[in-house]
Structure formats: structure tokens, C-alpha cells
Write a protein that holds these residues in place. Sequence first.
Motif, PDB file in Angstrom:
ATOM      1  N   GLN A  14       0.665  -1.389  -0.004  1.00  0.00           N
ATOM      2  CA  GLN A  14      -0.141  -0.021  -0.094  1.00  0.00           C
ATOM      3  C   GLN A  14       0.854   1.159  -0.024  1.00  0.00           C
ATOM      4  N   ASP A  17       2.111   1.442  -3.436  1.00  0.00           N
ATOM      5  CA  ASP A  17       0.973   2.074  -4.235  1.00  0.00           C
ATOM      6  C   ASP A  17       0.559   3.303  -4.208  1.00  0.00           C
ATOM      7  N   ARG A 167       7.150  -3.492  -6.726  1.00  0.00           N
ATOM      8  CA  ARG A 167       5.712  -3.694  -6.743  1.00  0.00           C
ATOM      9  C   ARG A 167       5.593  -5.326  -7.103  1.00  0.00           C
ATOM     10  N   ASP A 183      -7.093  -4.643  -4.201  1.00  0.00           N
ATOM     11  CA  ASP A 183      -7.114  -3.768  -5.163  1.00  0.00           C
ATOM     12  C   ASP A 183      -8.515  -2.962  -5.179  1.00  0.00           C
TER      13      ASP A 183
END
Length: 237
Positions: A14, A17, A167, A183
Motif C-alpha cells: 500500500q 501504491d 511492486r 485492489d
Amino acid sequence: MNTTQVTAALYQLQQLDLEIDRLAAEKQSVANSLQGSPTLRRLRTEHKTAQQQQVAGEQSQKEAEWTLDEYNQRLAAQERRLYSGSIVNAKELQALQQETQTLRAQQSRQEERLLEVIDIVEALTEATRHKEVALKEADEQWKQEYVVLQARQSQIEGQWQELQTKRQEITADLDATLLKRYDTMRRSMQGRAVSKVEQNSCQWCRVILTPSEMQQVRISVKLQTCSNCGRILYYER
Ligand SMILES: [Zn+2]
């Protein structure tokens, strides 16, 4: 991987991201900026308009000058006739004097008109010059900005690749179904599917966990979600 490792990996994912999201926004913004400077576009238009107005003004000035020339020539011709002594008829002479007077008045008005037009053209020329200076400055500034933007763009590209590699490394160890859930949650939960537990509360929504919930999170047998905001809870050891 045990549940603790899974939540730790999800939390790490996270963070990554969120960084990717920030970078994506910057990437888009830089690409938009590279399309051109709105200020420069506006100044170009303004400069062009000023130029056109100046050209139109100069044309009016020429026309006013031609008209004045015409009056001058006609007046000179009249005066030649008047003082040549060739006209002896008193009535004819009077008519010619009258005509000359009228023409003089017209000439004088035209001179005034020309002076006004000259003033206007001067102001328009000055305005064009100002616009040109502003345009040049903006153009210089844009050239510098463009270099900086391009450098940033390639920098972003490098960072982007780096983050994508990281990632892939993280997601390679995670279960596909869980990743899908993560997601989906991230999309509907402002980019945060995982929330840290700190001081017995969910860091995202600040709800305090019950002792039994804390217990569950600590022993971490299976994934725990916040009873209030629904995010996956991550307890850092
Ligand atoms: Zn919560």
C-alpha cells in the motif's frame, strides 16, 4: 507466509501504491505542462492582435497622408491659377477665391485628422512593443521550464520503473485472490485498504479496538478488518 507477514506485505504494498499514485499524478501533470504554456499562448495571441491593430493604424495613416497630399496639390493648383493673373473676370475670381478658402479649411481639418491618426499609431506601436517584450520574456522562461520538465519526465520514468519492479517483487509472494480483494478495497477506500493498529486503535478511522479484537490482531491467525471502516488491520511487531 503467516498472516502477520501477509498483512505486513500488504501494508508495504500500500505504501508503494500510494507512492505510485503520487508519481502517476505528477507524470500526468508534467505531460500536460509539456503540451505548452497557457501564458505563452495567450501572449502570442495578444501580440498578434496588437500587430494587426498597428498595421491597420499605419494603413489609416497612409490614407490620411494621401488625402492631405491631394488637398495640398489641389490647393497649390488653385493658388497658381489665382495668382497667375490669367483670371480677369471678377465673378470667376470670386468663385475661385471661395473655392480656395473651402479647400484650405478642408486641408486644415485633414492635417488635424492626420495628427490624431499619428498619435493613435504611436500608441499602437508602443503597445505592440510591450507585447513583444512580454512575449520574449515568457518564451525564454518557457524554454527553461521545458528543459526542467523534460528532465523531470525522464526522472519520473526511472522512478516509475523502479517502483513497478518493487511492486512485482512484493506481489509475487501474495495470493492472487487476496491481491484482487486488496485492489478492489483500495479503489473504494480512498487508496487505503490496510490500516495500521496503533495505541489499540485503527489508525485510519481512529476507532478503538475491543480487547478481544486486539487479541485477534495480535495472535493474527486470520486477516482482521476494522469493525468501523472495514480496512484490513495491520499490527506492526
Ligand atoms: Zn478503521
